[in-house]
Design an enzyme around this catalytic site. Structure first.
Site, PDB file in Angstrom:
ATOM      1  N   GLN A 176       0.801  -1.223   0.000  1.00 57.24           N
ATOM      2  CA  GLN A 176       0.000   0.000   0.000  1.00 57.24           C
ATOM      3  C   GLN A 176       0.835   1.275   0.000  1.00 57.24           C
ATOM      4  O   GLN A 176       0.326   2.348  -0.309  1.00 57.24           O
ATOM      5  CB  GLN A 176      -0.953  -0.008   1.204  1.00 57.24           C
ATOM      6  CG  GLN A 176      -1.964  -1.149   1.124  1.00 57.24           C
ATOM      7  CD  GLN A 176      -2.927  -1.171   2.290  1.00 57.24           C
ATOM      8  OE1 GLN A 176      -2.660  -1.788   3.313  1.00 57.24           O
ATOM      9  NE2 GLN A 176      -4.063  -0.504   2.163  1.00 57.24           N
TER      10      GLN A 176
ATOM     11  N   ARG B 266       3.640  -0.179  13.031  1.00 59.02           N
ATOM     12  CA  ARG B 266       3.399  -1.518  12.496  1.00 59.02           C
ATOM     13  C   ARG B 266       3.509  -1.459  10.977  1.00 59.02           C
ATOM     14  O   ARG B 266       2.784  -0.689  10.337  1.00 59.02           O
ATOM     15  CB  ARG B 266       2.000  -1.992  12.919  1.00 59.02           C
ATOM     16  CG  ARG B 266       1.551  -3.272  12.256  1.00 59.02           C
ATOM     17  CD  ARG B 266       0.149  -3.705  12.718  1.00 59.02           C
ATOM     18  NE  ARG B 266      -0.251  -4.898  11.998  1.00 59.02           N
ATOM     19  CZ  ARG B 266      -1.310  -4.989  11.191  1.00 59.02           C
ATOM     20  NH1 ARG B 266      -2.121  -3.963  11.025  1.00 59.02           N
ATOM     21  NH2 ARG B 266      -1.582  -6.109  10.559  1.00 59.02           N
TER      22      ARG B 266
ATOM     23  N   HIS C  22       0.925  -9.352   4.746  1.00 64.18           N
ATOM     24  CA  HIS C  22      -0.212  -8.457   4.539  1.00 64.18           C
ATOM     25  C   HIS C  22      -0.599  -8.553   3.058  1.00 64.18           C
ATOM     26  O   HIS C  22      -0.516  -7.585   2.311  1.00 64.18           O
ATOM     27  CB  HIS C  22       0.127  -7.034   4.968  1.00 64.18           C
ATOM     28  CG  HIS C  22      -1.065  -6.179   5.297  1.00 64.18           C
ATOM     29  ND1 HIS C  22      -1.234  -5.527   6.496  1.00 64.18           N
ATOM     30  CD2 HIS C  22      -2.155  -5.863   4.559  1.00 64.18           C
ATOM     31  CE1 HIS C  22      -2.373  -4.846   6.497  1.00 64.18           C
ATOM     32  NE2 HIS C  22      -2.961  -5.032   5.324  1.00 64.18           N
TER      33      HIS C  22
ATOM     34  N   GLU D  32      -5.359 -10.466   8.839  1.00 64.07           N
ATOM     35  CA  GLU D  32      -6.714 -10.730   8.353  1.00 64.07           C
ATOM     36  C   GLU D  32      -6.828 -11.906   7.387  1.00 64.07           C
ATOM     37  O   GLU D  32      -7.159 -11.729   6.208  1.00 64.07           O
ATOM     38  CB  GLU D  32      -7.284  -9.467   7.684  1.00 64.07           C
ATOM     39  CG  GLU D  32      -7.283  -8.241   8.583  1.00 64.07           C
ATOM     40  CD  GLU D  32      -7.969  -7.037   7.940  1.00 64.07           C
ATOM     41  OE1 GLU D  32      -8.273  -7.079   6.736  1.00 64.07           O
ATOM     42  OE2 GLU D  32      -8.227  -6.053   8.664  1.00 64.07           O
TER      43      GLU D  32
ATOM     44  N   ASN E 219      -8.310  -5.955  14.276  1.00 63.82           N
ATOM     45  CA  ASN E 219      -8.608  -4.837  13.376  1.00 63.82           C
ATOM     46  C   ASN E 219     -10.112  -4.616  13.411  1.00 63.82           C
ATOM     47  O   ASN E 219     -10.887  -5.550  13.179  1.00 63.82           O
ATOM     48  CB  ASN E 219      -8.187  -5.143  11.936  1.00 63.82           C
ATOM     49  CG  ASN E 219      -6.679  -5.213  11.780  1.00 63.82           C
ATOM     50  OD1 ASN E 219      -5.926  -4.990  12.736  1.00 63.82           O
ATOM     51  ND2 ASN E 219      -6.228  -5.522  10.573  1.00 63.82           N
TER      52      ASN E 219
ATOM     53  N   TYR F 262     -13.283  -1.955  12.192  1.00 68.28           N
ATOM     54  CA  TYR F 262     -13.721  -0.795  11.414  1.00 68.28           C
ATOM     55  C   TYR F 262     -15.200  -0.475  11.585  1.00 68.28           C
ATOM     56  O   TYR F 262     -15.596   0.670  11.655  1.00 68.28           O
ATOM     57  CB  TYR F 262     -13.410  -0.999   9.920  1.00 68.28           C
ATOM     58  CG  TYR F 262     -11.934  -0.901   9.641  1.00 68.28           C
ATOM     59  CD1 TYR F 262     -11.346   0.330   9.412  1.00 68.28           C
ATOM     60  CD2 TYR F 262     -11.121  -2.032   9.656  1.00 68.28           C
ATOM     61  CE1 TYR F 262      -9.978   0.448   9.192  1.00 68.28           C
ATOM     62  CE2 TYR F 262      -9.752  -1.925   9.436  1.00 68.28           C
ATOM     63  CZ  TYR F 262      -9.190  -0.679   9.203  1.00 68.28           C
ATOM     64  OH  TYR F 262      -7.837  -0.568   9.005  1.00 68.28           O
TER      65      TYR F 262
ATOM     66  N   GLU G  96      -5.380  -2.270  13.975  1.00 69.91           N
ATOM     67  CA  GLU G  96      -5.896  -1.300  13.000  1.00 69.91           C
ATOM     68  C   GLU G  96      -7.251  -0.788  13.456  1.00 69.91           C
ATOM     69  O   GLU G  96      -8.103  -1.560  13.889  1.00 69.91           O
ATOM     70  CB  GLU G  96      -6.116  -1.919  11.607  1.00 69.91           C
ATOM     71  CG  GLU G  96      -4.864  -2.214  10.841  1.00 69.91           C
ATOM     72  CD  GLU G  96      -5.144  -2.833   9.465  1.00 69.91           C
ATOM     73  OE1 GLU G  96      -6.211  -2.572   8.875  1.00 69.91           O
ATOM     74  OE2 GLU G  96      -4.290  -3.606   9.005  1.00 69.91           O
TER      75      GLU G  96
ATOM     76  N   GLU H 216      -5.541   1.853  -1.407  1.00 71.36           N
ATOM     77  CA  GLU H 216      -6.584   1.147  -0.657  1.00 71.36           C
ATOM     78  C   GLU H 216      -7.122  -0.044  -1.474  1.00 71.36           C
ATOM     79  O   GLU H 216      -8.297  -0.125  -1.801  1.00 71.36           O
ATOM     80  CB  GLU H 216      -7.693   2.122  -0.241  1.00 71.36           C
ATOM     81  CG  GLU H 216      -8.905   1.540   0.475  1.00 71.36           C
ATOM     82  CD  GLU H 216      -8.595   0.638   1.677  1.00 71.36           C
ATOM     83  OE1 GLU H 216      -7.535   0.778   2.290  1.00 71.36           O
ATOM     84  OE2 GLU H 216      -9.432  -0.223   1.967  1.00 71.36           O
ATOM     85  N   TRP H 217      -6.217  -0.971  -1.824  1.00 72.67           N
ATOM     86  CA  TRP H 217      -6.590  -2.231  -2.468  1.00 72.67           C
ATOM     87  C   TRP H 217      -7.548  -2.010  -3.645  1.00 72.67           C
ATOM     88  O   TRP H 217      -7.273  -1.181  -4.495  1.00 72.67           O
ATOM     89  CB  TRP H 217      -7.137  -3.209  -1.410  1.00 72.67           C
ATOM     90  CG  TRP H 217      -6.181  -3.385  -0.254  1.00 72.67           C
ATOM     91  CD1 TRP H 217      -6.364  -2.960   1.027  1.00 72.67           C
ATOM     92  CD2 TRP H 217      -4.863  -3.970  -0.286  1.00 72.67           C
ATOM     93  NE1 TRP H 217      -5.254  -3.249   1.795  1.00 72.67           N
ATOM     94  CE2 TRP H 217      -4.329  -3.876   1.019  1.00 72.67           C
ATOM     95  CE3 TRP H 217      -4.085  -4.587  -1.275  1.00 72.67           C
ATOM     96  CZ2 TRP H 217      -3.058  -4.361   1.357  1.00 72.67           C
ATOM     97  CZ3 TRP H 217      -2.813  -5.075  -0.938  1.00 72.67           C
ATOM     98  CH2 TRP H 217      -2.324  -4.964   0.356  1.00 72.67           C
TER      99      TRP H 217
HETATM  100  C1  GBH Z   1      -7.994  -3.598   6.519  1.00 75.89           C
HETATM  101  O1  GBH Z   1      -8.983  -4.464   6.011  1.00 75.89           O
HETATM  102  C2  GBH Z   1      -6.662  -3.895   5.888  1.00 75.89           C
HETATM  103  O2  GBH Z   1      -5.837  -4.642   6.782  1.00 75.89           O
HETATM  104  C3  GBH Z   1      -5.930  -2.684   5.406  1.00 75.89           C
HETATM  105  O3  GBH Z   1      -4.862  -3.079   4.572  1.00 75.89           O
HETATM  106  C4  GBH Z   1      -6.908  -1.782   4.713  1.00 75.89           C
HETATM  107  O4  GBH Z   1      -6.275  -0.706   4.078  1.00 75.89           O
HETATM  108  C5  GBH Z   1      -7.865  -1.293   5.764  1.00 75.89           C
HETATM  109  O5  GBH Z   1      -8.471  -2.330   6.439  1.00 75.89           O
HETATM  110  C6  GBH Z   1      -8.957  -0.404   5.221  1.00 75.89           C
HETATM  111  O6  GBH Z   1      -9.789  -1.118   4.356  1.00 75.89           O
HETATM  112  O7  GBH Z   1     -16.613  -5.915   1.397  1.00 75.89           O
HETATM  113  O8  GBH Z   1     -16.141  -8.119   0.564  1.00 75.89           O
HETATM  114  O9  GBH Z   1     -16.198  -6.219  -0.944  1.00 75.89           O
HETATM  115  C7  GBH Z   1     -10.268  -4.298   6.541  1.00 75.89           C
HETATM  116  C8  GBH Z   1     -11.207  -5.364   6.048  1.00 75.89           C
HETATM  117  C9  GBH Z   1     -11.538  -6.227   3.881  1.00 75.89           C
HETATM  118  C10 GBH Z   1     -12.979  -4.546   4.692  1.00 75.89           C
HETATM  119  C11 GBH Z   1     -12.012  -6.007   2.480  1.00 75.89           C
HETATM  120  C12 GBH Z   1     -13.458  -4.291   3.294  1.00 75.89           C
HETATM  121  C13 GBH Z   1     -13.785  -5.191   1.123  1.00 75.89           C
HETATM  122  C14 GBH Z   1     -14.198  -6.444   0.486  1.00 75.89           C
HETATM  123  N1  GBH Z   1     -11.644  -5.055   4.688  1.00 75.89           N
HETATM  124  N2  GBH Z   1     -13.366  -5.465   2.495  1.00 75.89           N
HETATM  125  S1  GBH Z   1     -15.902  -6.699   0.399  1.00 75.89           S
END
Ligand code: GBH
Length: 460
Positions: free
Chosen positions: A17, A74, A118, A163, A290, A292, A365, A419-420
């Site tokens: 990232q 981290r 990761h 994760e 983690n 959110y 996180e 952000e992936w």
């Molecule tokens: C974390 O994932 C990650 O560890 C980190 O790298 C990332 O930047 C951060 O959170 C913020 O996203 O809803 O099935 O379409 C958190 C878990 C996994 C939640 C992927 C959102 C999207 C896939 N995340 N998910 S989905």
């Protein structure tokens, strides 16, 4: 509210990232290089090729973190930077980068915390079957041992996996992350081989006298949208996939009965071999959490408040439970569409204390994405992120008062980053990054967090 002197305040990032420098030093390709370069996978076709160029700017980045008062950081190690094909001899340039970064942190008074995985699996290992292939677990343990051999004299805190839910179900079942497959059996085998990789890496690092080691899980507070049988069953399944399928093997040495029953039809159970669960449940020194958002779940496909566009079976990360869907519960949203629910963090922490054997916990996180913009005064006024972090830290403080052994908190993330699947469109950083110029600007939240880390108090 005051946090004790030994409570760790830090910030987190991950290699793909932030680093960029995708072809430097002999680095191989990971599944994320291939995925992000495949059309239609990442918003705007963004890739991590350059990211925030941290590979070249790490000294300035560490200096900025030190200035802001970070005492812990981290970060993750890019596997293909160390072993381009995921196996064999390690690249000096890769080891050297993490060694210099680590020394820079120590010199700045910042305690290094390393995440070994990761999400950036070497593509060569994916070509050999990826996480559904049992051998990948051993490859991961070998990689972990190499990294610890080189950094273990200086790094005292180690996290094996970040994760595994996301690596397995989002990557192999929903197909929304690398490697982008939609194969429930492969996802379930991946769960087991990821956990086995954790167990084997744990064993390898214990043999090298590692001080402090754990695993990071993304946990959710999951509640049924109503007390109907359909909704409570859907919520049970989501709690099973998101939380218990990982917590139970690691902390109790067994997979949950209901999950084994519900997923047996996918034929993954033979992947679980004798002795595996002993390895997976070997004692850990910390559990990384983690957090959110909270999930309110329905099993009713006609529910008026459904979130997202998961219409077909194929897009669901939950094998056999595509009908289990999230509904809005009316809380404010971050700009990535996740509901803000600090009470859910308190729920997760107190549940761990209630239902699992005691283990020290660390929030590895927590954070929020907002569409922050530089304002004319040159600052970024992200008051909503300040509120988000303050409220979640207050939930942590309440959990500590309730007897939860919570030892630290790492903000996600220090810097805006890739952000992936959302690319650069979503900003999670406390520090703003201009992707054209690579100029870093601490947002109001960074300044607020800085004061909080220094005063250890939420009442400033
Ligand atoms: C974390 O994932 C990650 O560890 C980190 O790298 C990332 O930047 C951060 O959170 C913020 O996203 O809803 O099935 O379409 C958190 C878990 C996994 C939640 C992927 C959102 C999207 C896939 N995340 N998910 S989905």
């Amino acid at each position: 509210m005051i946090f004790s002197d030994d409570f760790v305040f830090g910030g987190a990032t991950a290699a793909y990232q932030i680093e960029g420098a995708a072809t430097e030093g002999g680095r191989g390709k990971s599944i994320w290089d291939v995925f992000s370069h495949t059309e239609g996978r990442v918003v705007n076709g963004d890739t991590g090729d350059v990211a925030i160029d941290h590979y070249h700017r790490f000294k300035d980045d560490v200096a900025l973190m030190a200035e802001l008062g970070f005492k812990a950081y981290r970060y993750s190690v890019s596997w293909p930077r160390i072993q381009p094909d995921g196996t064999g001899k390690a690249l000096e340039a890769g080891l050297d980068f993490y060694s210099r970064l680590t020394d820079e942190l120590l010199g700045a008074g910042i305690d290094p915390w390393i995440t070994l995985y990761h999400w950036d699996l070497p593509q060569a290992l994916q070509d050999a079957g990826g996480w559904p292939n049992r051998d990948t677990a051993q490859r991961f343990a070998d990689f972990s041992a190499i990294v610890h051999e080189h950094l273990g004299d200086r790094v005292k805190h180690w996290i094996t996996l970040n994760e595994p839910f996301v690596s397995s179900f989002v990557g192999y079942a929903a197909g929304r992350h690398a490697p982008g497959l939609r194969d429930p059996q492969a996802a379930l085998k991946s769960v087991h081989h990821l956990l086995l990789g954790h167990g084997l890496a744990l064993q390898a690092l214990r043999a090298q006298n590692v001080a402090d080691i754990g695993i990071t899980l993304n946990l959710y507070s999951v509640q049924a949208a109503s007390d109907s049988a359909v909704d409570t069953d859907a919520a049970r399944r989501v709690d099973g996939f998101q939380n218990r399928l990982f917590l139970d093997p690691v902390l109790k040495g067994r997979y949950p009965q209901d999950m084994l029953h519900d997923t047996a039809e996918f034929g993954w159970l033979p992947a679980v071999q004798e002795g595996d669960l002993e390895l997976i449940s070997a004692p850990i020194d910390l559990l990384g959490v983690n957090y959110y958002t909270k999930y309110l779940i329905t099993g009713d496909p006609e529910h008026p408040d459904l979130v997202g566009e998961r219409t077909g079976q194929l897009d669901s990360p939950y094998p056999g439970a595509a009908h289990a869907r999230e509904v809005r519960h009316g809380k404010p949203l971050t700009d990535i569409g996740w509901e803000i629910d600090p009470d859910g963090l308190h729920d997760v922490l107190t549940r761990l204390k209630r239902e699992y054997p005691a283990v020290p916990l660390v929030i590895t996180e927590n954070g929020a994405a907002f569409d922050d913009e530089l304002s004319e005064d040159g600052a970024v006024h992200d008051q909503r992120r300040v509120d988000y972090v303050r409220e979640h830290l207050a939930a942590c403080a309440r959990a500590i008062e309730d007897g939860v052994p919570l030892k630290g908190y790492f903000l996600w993330s220090v810097f805006d980053n890739f952000e992936w699947a959302e690319g650069y469109a979503k900003r999670f950083g406390a520090v703003h990054v201009d992707y054209q110029t690579q100029v870093r600007t601490p947002k109001d939240s960074a300044l607020w967090y800085s004061r909080t880390m220094r005063s250890r108090s939420l009442d400033q």
